[in-house]
Design an enzyme around this catalytic site. Structure first.
Site, PDB file in Angstrom:
ATOM      1  N   ASP A  63       0.973  -1.189  -0.014  1.00  0.00           N
ATOM      2  CA  ASP A  63      -0.034   0.087  -0.018  1.00  0.00           C
ATOM      3  C   ASP A  63       0.824   1.189  -0.079  1.00  0.00           C
ATOM      4  OD1 ASP A  63      -2.107  -1.632   0.250  1.00  0.00           O
ATOM      5  OD2 ASP A  63      -2.393  -1.338   2.370  1.00  0.00           O
TER       6      ASP A  63
ATOM      7  N   ASP B 110       1.237   4.315   2.103  1.00  0.00           N
ATOM      8  CA  ASP B 110       0.607   5.031   3.516  1.00  0.00           C
ATOM      9  C   ASP B 110       1.095   6.515   3.565  1.00  0.00           C
ATOM     10  OD1 ASP B 110      -0.287   2.458   4.517  1.00  0.00           O
ATOM     11  OD2 ASP B 110       1.633   2.054   4.906  1.00  0.00           O
TER      12      ASP B 110
END
Length: 234
Positions: free
Chosen positions: A155, A157
């Protein structure tokens, strides 16, 4: 396997946090103290990259709560270091202008970050004041250390500093813009607002829930307004 070392101080001495460093700051250390029962990967990870990330926890004077990252997703360990052992610090916002090597730039998290760096003036909301932001997680770690940490499934972040209240309509607009960038890059973007009451997920605040989870050094708490309720977490 324990996920966090026992604190090297009495529980009743854990009363504060050193204001010089904040959650998600990356710290380069001179040394890492050994704790009984630590995972066997910790020493190799620290030799590979002598960095730790500041985590949210109350500590005694002279100590910091930090986390270590290993080569695998499951390699995460919370521990404690002495403030005297901090050699340097890198904040998330200091990383927002950095770029990965060309051979790594095609990874989805880095593609999304590059798009965000280009489009932040539009994505940041319609407020008059610019929002201070930066990458955290594996993306921030790799940009700070130059050690590979991002994978094809990582991901992106983000930490967004919001000392003043972010209106709900602006939060919703920002979330939509981030979701558009995420879809185009083929990655998930997890954005956290840093509020006076602690870390709050942008998606939660934008959803106009009655209460949101604020993650603070004193522990998580459900509150209606992370700005108006800040005094409750002190």
């Amino acid at each position: 396997m324990p996920v966090c070392a026992a604190p090297p101080f009495a529980a009743d001495h854990a009363r504060s946090c050193d204001a010089r460093w904040r959650a998600h700051d990356l710290l380069r250390l001179r040394r890492l103290p050994y704790f009984d029962g630590e995972p066997d990967w910790v020493r190799a990870a620290f030799e590979r990259a002598p960095y730790v990330v500041v985590r949210r926890a109350l500590t005694a004077d002279g100590f910091l709560a930090v986390g270590l990252r290993g080569a695998q997703r499951s390699h995460r360990y919370g521990t404690w270091v002495k403030t005297d052992d901090v050699d340097d610090a890198v904040t998330p916002e200091a990383l927002c202008g950095r770029e990965p090597p060309a051979t790594r730039a095609g990874l989805p998290a880095f593609k999304a970050l590059a798009a965000l760096q280009r489009d932040w003036s539009q994505a940041r909301t319609a407020t008059e004041n610019a929002l201070v932001w930066g990458p955290t997680g594996s993306t921030g770690f790799e940009l700070a250390t130059q050690v590979s940490a991002v994978s094809a499934s990582s991901d992106l972040d983000l930490l967004i500093r919001t000392p003043a209240k972010l209106p709900l309509e602006h939060a919703a607009h920002l979330l939509t813009q981030l979701q558009t960038i995420a879809a185009e890059a083929g990655v998930r973007i997890d954005a956290q607002l840093e509020t006076p009451a602690g870390g709050v997920a942008l998606a939660e605040w934008a959803a106009n829930k009655p209460r949101v989870m604020a993650r603070h050094a004193r522990g998580p708490q459900l509150i209606a307004d992370p700005w108006a309720s800040a005094h409750e977490m002190r």
